[in-house]
Each structure stands twice: as C-alpha cells, then as structure tokens.
Design an enzyme around this catalytic site. Structure first.
Site, PDB file in Angstrom:
ATOM      1  N   GLU A  69     -42.440 -57.732 -11.562  1.00 39.47           N
ATOM      2  CA  GLU A  69     -41.127 -58.305 -11.850  1.00 39.47           C
ATOM      3  C   GLU A  69     -40.098 -57.321 -11.300  1.00 39.47           C
ATOM      4  O   GLU A  69     -40.183 -56.124 -11.593  1.00 39.47           O
ATOM      5  CB  GLU A  69     -40.922 -58.465 -13.362  1.00 39.47           C
ATOM      6  CG  GLU A  69     -39.599 -59.161 -13.656  1.00 39.47           C
ATOM      7  CD  GLU A  69     -39.214 -59.144 -15.131  1.00 39.47           C
ATOM      8  OE1 GLU A  69     -39.884 -58.451 -15.924  1.00 39.47           O
ATOM      9  OE2 GLU A  69     -38.226 -59.808 -15.471  1.00 39.47           O
ATOM     10  N   ARG A 117     -54.703 -50.752 -18.983  1.00 37.38           N
ATOM     11  CA  ARG A 117     -53.688 -50.083 -18.187  1.00 37.38           C
ATOM     12  C   ARG A 117     -53.871 -48.570 -18.256  1.00 37.38           C
ATOM     13  O   ARG A 117     -54.573 -48.047 -19.109  1.00 37.38           O
ATOM     14  CB  ARG A 117     -52.304 -50.489 -18.668  1.00 37.38           C
ATOM     15  CG  ARG A 117     -52.041 -50.053 -20.096  1.00 37.38           C
ATOM     16  CD  ARG A 117     -50.831 -50.756 -20.670  1.00 37.38           C
ATOM     17  NE  ARG A 117     -49.710 -50.707 -19.754  1.00 37.38           N
ATOM     18  CZ  ARG A 117     -48.617 -51.450 -19.877  1.00 37.38           C
ATOM     19  NH1 ARG A 117     -48.526 -52.308 -20.878  1.00 37.38           N
ATOM     20  NH2 ARG A 117     -47.624 -51.348 -19.033  1.00 37.38           N
ATOM     21  N   LYS A 158     -40.965 -49.056 -18.881  1.00 41.28           N
ATOM     22  CA  LYS A 158     -39.792 -49.170 -18.007  1.00 41.28           C
ATOM     23  C   LYS A 158     -38.523 -48.988 -18.806  1.00 41.28           C
ATOM     24  O   LYS A 158     -37.562 -48.377 -18.339  1.00 41.28           O
ATOM     25  CB  LYS A 158     -39.756 -50.567 -17.362  1.00 41.28           C
ATOM     26  CG  LYS A 158     -40.605 -50.732 -16.122  1.00 41.28           C
ATOM     27  CD  LYS A 158     -40.256 -52.078 -15.468  1.00 41.28           C
ATOM     28  CE  LYS A 158     -41.446 -52.656 -14.730  1.00 41.28           C
ATOM     29  NZ  LYS A 158     -41.212 -54.041 -14.296  1.00 41.28           N
TER      30      LYS A 158
END
Length: 669
Positions: free
Chosen positions: A35, A266, A276
């Site tokens: 994204e 992850r 983020k």
RNA sequence: UGGCCUAUGGUGUAACUGGCAACACAUUGGUUUUUGGUACCAAAGAGUCUAGGUUCGAUCCCUAGUGGGCCAACCA
C-alpha cells in the site's frame, strides 16, 4: 536440479506439490502488493524476497501492484520511494500495476453480486453496524436492511457511485453469515463512499472498494498463482476464497485460474520497531532526521547507512520462511553486511580518537609515501600511497603506559608495528597539567621484518584530512520495544544512538564520493553520507569490525543490552543421560546399542536408587527407557543394593515383556 | 465465552512417504595473519512444550492439555 533435495520452505513445498499435481510451470505468477502509504522497511524485504525470489527460482513473472484503495492515506511520493527501493534491492517486476486499474471491473462484478443476491446496501451508521457485528466470542445480528430487494440494492448502489449520497450514509456489504465464527465472514463491507481525490483516478470515483474485495480479485485478474502474505491475513483467506469463487462464475472464460493465498510469519528484528505508524512518529517528532535516517530500519535508511542490496538479500535468505512468530537477532544482519563489505570495501586508515605520536629519530621535515594494499581479499584492488612523517596520530585506546602481556598494542618500552610503515618503540610520554597524555615519544626502526605482536593504524598529522564521522548505535535499548506492555516504545529510545566525531583520515580519502564504502582499518566499515561535500566530508559508520579484544574487557562500555546473561550450562545429571540413551535404545543399530549400554553402566555408578525408582513406572511402550533402567539397576544391585518389592515387580514385568532385548537383560537377574 | 494459527539448541531455519535431529548466526577454544579483521580447524549447546495413543520404530500421524500469536477499523 541435482539428486540431493535441498531444503525447501513450506511455500516451496506447496508450489512443488502443485506442479507435481499438474499445474503448468508457465502458469506460476507472483505479486508484491504494497500500500503506498509509507516507506518500505526491512520487514517488507522478507515479503519482497519471498515473492521475487520465487519468481527468480521458477523464472516466473512477479507483478508490483500498489494496493491503492484508500485515497485518504496514499500518496505518489510513497509510490516512487517503493519503486526505488525494490529496484535498488535488485529485483525486476514484470508489470507495474495498481488496484485502482480494476475499479471498473470490480464495480461491474459488484453489480452482478447484487443481482445474484450476494450483496446488499446497508444504510446504518458505522456504530450500529459495528455493534451488530458481535465479538469474537459472540455472534452478530442481521442488519435490518439485509433483505432489501435486488432492485432497491441496485438502485442505491448506482446512486452511491453517482455521488448522490454523503459519505458514511450507505455501504455495500456481501451477504454471507452474521453468525459465522470468523468475524470477517459476518457480511463484510465491500464499498464505502469517500469524497477524496485519488492519486491516480482523481475524482472519477466517490466509492472505493475495501481491501478484501479488491485484493483477492486483483490477484484473480492478474492470474496470480500463489498469493503470499503475512500471517495476520490468515483469517482473511476464508473470505478471499468466498469472493473468488463467486466471481469465478462471472469470469471463468477470461480468467481460468483461481489464485491461492498462503501466509508466512513476518520478520521481527531485535531492538527495532517495524510498524509504519511508529516509524512515522519518529520522523514527525524529529527523533530521526527522516525516513532515510541511517538509524531507521527502512530500506532507504539501511541504504544510507551503507548496507548493500546483496547483504540484505543474503540476510533474507538466511532468515528463512516459516509460520511461527520469530525475533531475528540483529547480529545476523551485521554478519551479512560484514561478509559482503569484507570482500568489496577498500581498506584505508583513519584515526577517530587521536593522540599525538612524535618519532624522535625521524628527521623533521622528511616525508615518505609508502605503499599500502587496498584490499587483501581482492587481488585486483591494487595499491595506493600513504604519507609518513615525524608526527602522527594513533588511537588513544591503542596506548597504555603500563599494561599486561595480553595487551599487545603500544606501551612504554614496548614495540608495535605501524600498518604499512615502520616498527616503533615508545620511550616517553608528555602530559598536561591534568595528567592527560598529550604526546608519546617514540623511536622507529627501519627493519620491518621483525616479528611484533601488534599492528596499529595511524595517520600523518601534516597530511591528515578532517571529516565528520557519524557513529550509530541501536535506536532502542529494549529487545522488542513495541511489545512492552508497561511502557510506550518511545521510552525505550537510546539517547546515545548517534555520536558525532571528528576523524583524521589519510589524504587518499579527499576524493571519496557519496555512497563510496571503505573499511577504516581495525575500526569498521564506513560510507560517505549524502550530506558530504568536498569541503566537508561526512562518513557514516555502517558496522564495526568484529572485535574479540573488546569482549575481553569489562562490559561497561559495550552497547546496552548487548550481552544477555545466560544461565550457566550445567552438566547434565547421570540419570537424565541414562534416560536419553534409553529413549533411543531400541531404534539404534546394534553397535551403537553396545556403546550406549557401556555408557549407561558407567553412568549408573553415579546414580542413587532414589533417582532410579521413579523410572520403574515407565509406560510399557517405552521399552528403551525400561531397558536402560534395568541396566542401571543391575549395576546398583551388583554394588550391594538390597532387593525390594518394587525392584522384584519391575524385573518380573520385564521378564514377561514381548521385547527380546528387555527379556534378555532381565533374565540375567 | 468462540474460531484459526503455532510450539525443534541462546536465535533463526532444516530433517523427503515415520528410520542415529542437521545448517547458519551467536558463544568458547585453537591455527594462520603487517587489521585482536578475514580465512581455516575444533568444542560446547536440543530428552524436538506436556500427557496419552497408533507403530518394530514418532520431531513427523491421532487425541487432550499447556504456552505463544491472530481475529470485533467506512485501514491494508
């Protein structure tokens, strides 16, 4: 590929299996779907490495697809940064695509879904909808609008698109099951109204599709074979499949293949954060200088710090792929960059914490330009000249007036080699009023063939050039700063993550270009920072050299938290070793059995009966353990242990067993 | 009052259809060395979460438990 099956990760196993079951190899296709709402970080590198890596090993195309369905958060700046970072890592995408490319198709399919009674317009507030949704442990309730007619739904949805309603008044939902144990299946949202300018479609749309509806169908349109994402999307898989199976009915002809979503754990790195949102906070609050601050775990930060694409790709390879939560030790990343730079970085000399050395028997005004090898790991790297003169700098740390024999640097009366130059002996020191050493007086010897234990780096004061040196330490002092439930991650910030120094460098560095990388001999790897100019050189310390001398010194000056206190490795008790040997006893070849038996007999000498007795109750199935117990018991009996009821019972049971080995051992009693 | 995922040395990942648990990092020794670097050699470190079951044999298959993670944004 050769006979030896190399270790595959679980995703590769799945692909191999699909191939074996008839999937054509040329149908393999992957994608990386960021994204564009932030910068890529080291965690993303794992996802990039997996999908692009698969593309490389199977020679299959990999699309770069921007998942741009939320115009309020996404920006062109991020698109550009993401492309730059992936390209820098050395990966090539087949197509640069955007989910927004599919808005029309998605809309058409949504219309179909409505016609088929699979989707409806809900006109409640978001609060009401959230309330009806239930909780993980409580089922949801149907919306009062759930049974609107197809005509009404179609009319409303078209008017949503036409911009007739304010934001938040209507949404389109899939009609699945409000009592489904998976909350994502409780009539998930497909579209919301948003009057925001999109970075690509501008103001063409005022309804935007949600992630689940968009992402899976984008995979489907692109005919992705394996859609790989991180573990938190596992619950989404059910919805992913539900959507794709319905859409398949509309588009089977154009898009014959159904993609398969699989999830991996992850990456987490010790002493760093990956969110983020939190990284953005560091940038906005000025804790760091920007997304590309060399302390940031972003790809751009690592790049500026001096990490190479190769080192990062190696790191990802070593980290592996699996499904369990993990925290990777930063030392692995450091290993990878050292390994890479060791082979490629030219060696130079720089003194960062200087003390003056005067070579008293070297003529004043004389200078020599000596040969220095650029990189002994690389024969093609060649040589350069370094100037030598009567006055030089060495590191303060490299001199002690007095020191033990384990310190093989310079001390009074001691000799040491100057790298690429002569051997010197320290004779005297000059101190200021506070007792600080200001000069070390030495004499040099032209015979360089002599064997001396230590070698120091140095730089001629007259020829030295100054540079700003930026040394970095980890940004956080806590091993996993964002999983501490008591403290905010900001409280774990390391106040000393940046240290500025003035370094004195050999003159060959005057022409160093931005990005160029060097090994400052005996210190570490450094690169020229973006801020550097010819008037004002700036170097970043990428990573230090391994330093086995530093480890011997007291830990006080080491990095915070560097040394975990480890429980001393205790010698295992005899009885536990016997148990272990027993466990495998019946599975190993005869020769090894003999060895085990001998060992058990020896170990049994140290075993007390009280330790052995509990093992009498070992399950009948665990024959090996019972054999080992029996062997040990025999040793104890031979030493004069009295027989008792428990022992007799254990032996009797052993004799009655069907295992020959056990019976044989028991029959000796 | 739920569902899903997961559990192998300090860390990370392997172990093919069940067959003596391997590799890398880290750690500790040693050899070489004009970098206390590199390279090389070696050591130590794992009853494969627990309890049962299936099997000649279980890290692997089954059951239950325990620990950890994820799931209730008009985010992705």
């Amino acid at each position: 590929m050769s006979e030896e099956t190399k270790a595959l990760n679980f995703i590769e196993h799945i692909i191999e299996e699909d191939l074996a079951n008839g999937l054509a190899k040329d149908k393999l296709r992957f994608r990386f779907p960021p994204e564009p709402n932030g910068y890529l970080h080291i965690g993303h590198t794992k996802a990039i490495g997996i999908s692009f890596g698969l593309g490389e090993t199977y020679n299959a195309p990999v699309n770069l697809r921007f998942d741009d369905t939320n115009p309020s958060k996404e920006e062109q700046e991020y698109v550009d940064a993401i492309k730059r970072d992936i390209a820098w890592l050395g990966y090539q995408w087949e197509n640069e695509l955007y989910s927004s490319d599919y808005f029309q198709k998605l809309y058409d399919w949504a219309l179909q879904m409505i016609k088929d009674g699979k989707a409806y317009v809900d006109s409640q507030t978001s609060e009401a909808i959230a309330e009806q949704k239930g909780t993980p442990t409580q089922v949801g309730k149907n919306s009062p609008y759930r049974d609107r007619s197809v005509e009404e739904n179609l009319d409303l949805f078209q008017r949503m698109k036409a911009g007739e309603f304010p934001a938040g008044t209507h949404i389109l939902r899939a009609k699945i099951d409000m009592e489904h144990p998976n909350m994502l299946m409780r009539d998930p949202m497909m579209y919301r109204i948003m009057y925001a300018e999109h970075h690509r479609t501008g103001n063409d749309w005022c309804i935007y599709p949600m992630y689940d509806w968009t992402h899976g169908e984008s995979d489907y349109i692109e005919q992705i074979s394996h859609s790989l994402c991180s573990l938190e999307f596992k619950p989404h898989r059910e919805l992913y499949n539900w959507f794709k199976e319905h859409v398949y009915q509309y588009a089977e002809g154009d898009y014959p293949m159904l993609p398969k979503q699989r999830e991996f754990a992850r990456l987490n790195l010790s002493y760093t954060i990956m969110s983020k949102r939190k990284l953005l906070k560091l940038v906005e609050e000025g804790v760091v200088s920007g997304w590309d601050d060399p302390r940031m775990p972003t790809i751009s930060g690592l790049r500026r710090r001096g990490y190479t694409p190769n080192s990062i790709r190696q790191f990802i390879k070593k980290v592996g792929v699996a499904k369990r939560e993990n925290v990777i030790d930063v030392s692995l990343l450091e290993f990878c960059i050292r390994e890479d730079l060791n082979k490629t970085a030219n060696r130079v000399m720089a003194v960062l914490d200087p003390v003056k050395v005067v070579i008293t028997n070297y003529p004043e005004g004389k200078e020599e330009w000596l040969d220095a090898e650029n990189n002994q790991e690389d024969d093609s790297a060649g040589f350069r000249k370094v100037p030598f003169s009567r006055e030089i700098y060495i590191e303060k740390e490299d001199f002690k007036e007095e020191a033990g024999s384990k310190f093989f640097r310079l001390k009074l009366g001691g000799e040491v080699r100057l790298k690429n130059a002569y051997i010197i002996q320290a004779n005297d020191v000059v101190k200021d009023v506070d007792g600080n050493i200001t000069e070390i007086h030495c004499t040099y010897d032209e015979d360089t063939t002599k064997k001396v234990k230590g070698t120091l780096h140095w730089v001629s004061i007259k020829h030295a050039i100054k540079a700003e040196i930026r040394e970095y330490d980890r940004l956080f002092m806590h091993e996993s700063p964002d999983s501490d439930k008591d403290k905010d991650f900001m409280e774990h910030l390391n106040p000393k993550s940046l240290t500025l120094k003035t370094g004195y460098l050999e003159p060959s560095l005057a022409e160093a270009k931005v990005g160029e990388q060097f090994q400052f001999q005996r210190l570490g790897y450094f690169n020229v920072d973006d801020d550097s100019t010819t008037e004002h050189l700036v170097f970043n310390k990428t990573v230090g050299l391994r330093d086995s001398w530093a480890k011997q010194k007291p830990k006080t000056q080491n990095n915070p938290g560097q040394n975990k206190t480890k429980a001393p490795q205790q010698k295992r008790s005899a009885i536990s070793v016997i148990q272990q040997l027993g466990k495998k006893y019946t599975n190993v070849p005869e020769a090894k059995q003999e060895k085990s038996k001998a060992e058990i007999i020896k170990l049994a000498e140290e075993v007390a009966y009280e330790e052995l007795e509990p093992l009498f109750g070992t399950a009948v199935k665990k024959v090996g353990t019972r054999i080992a117990t029996l062997i040990a018991l025999k040793v104890l009996l031979n030493k004069g242990l009295e027989r008792n009821e428990a022992i007799d019972e254990f032996i009797a049971k052993a004799k009655a067993d069907k295992n020959e080995l056990l019976v044989a051992e028991a029959s000796e009693l």
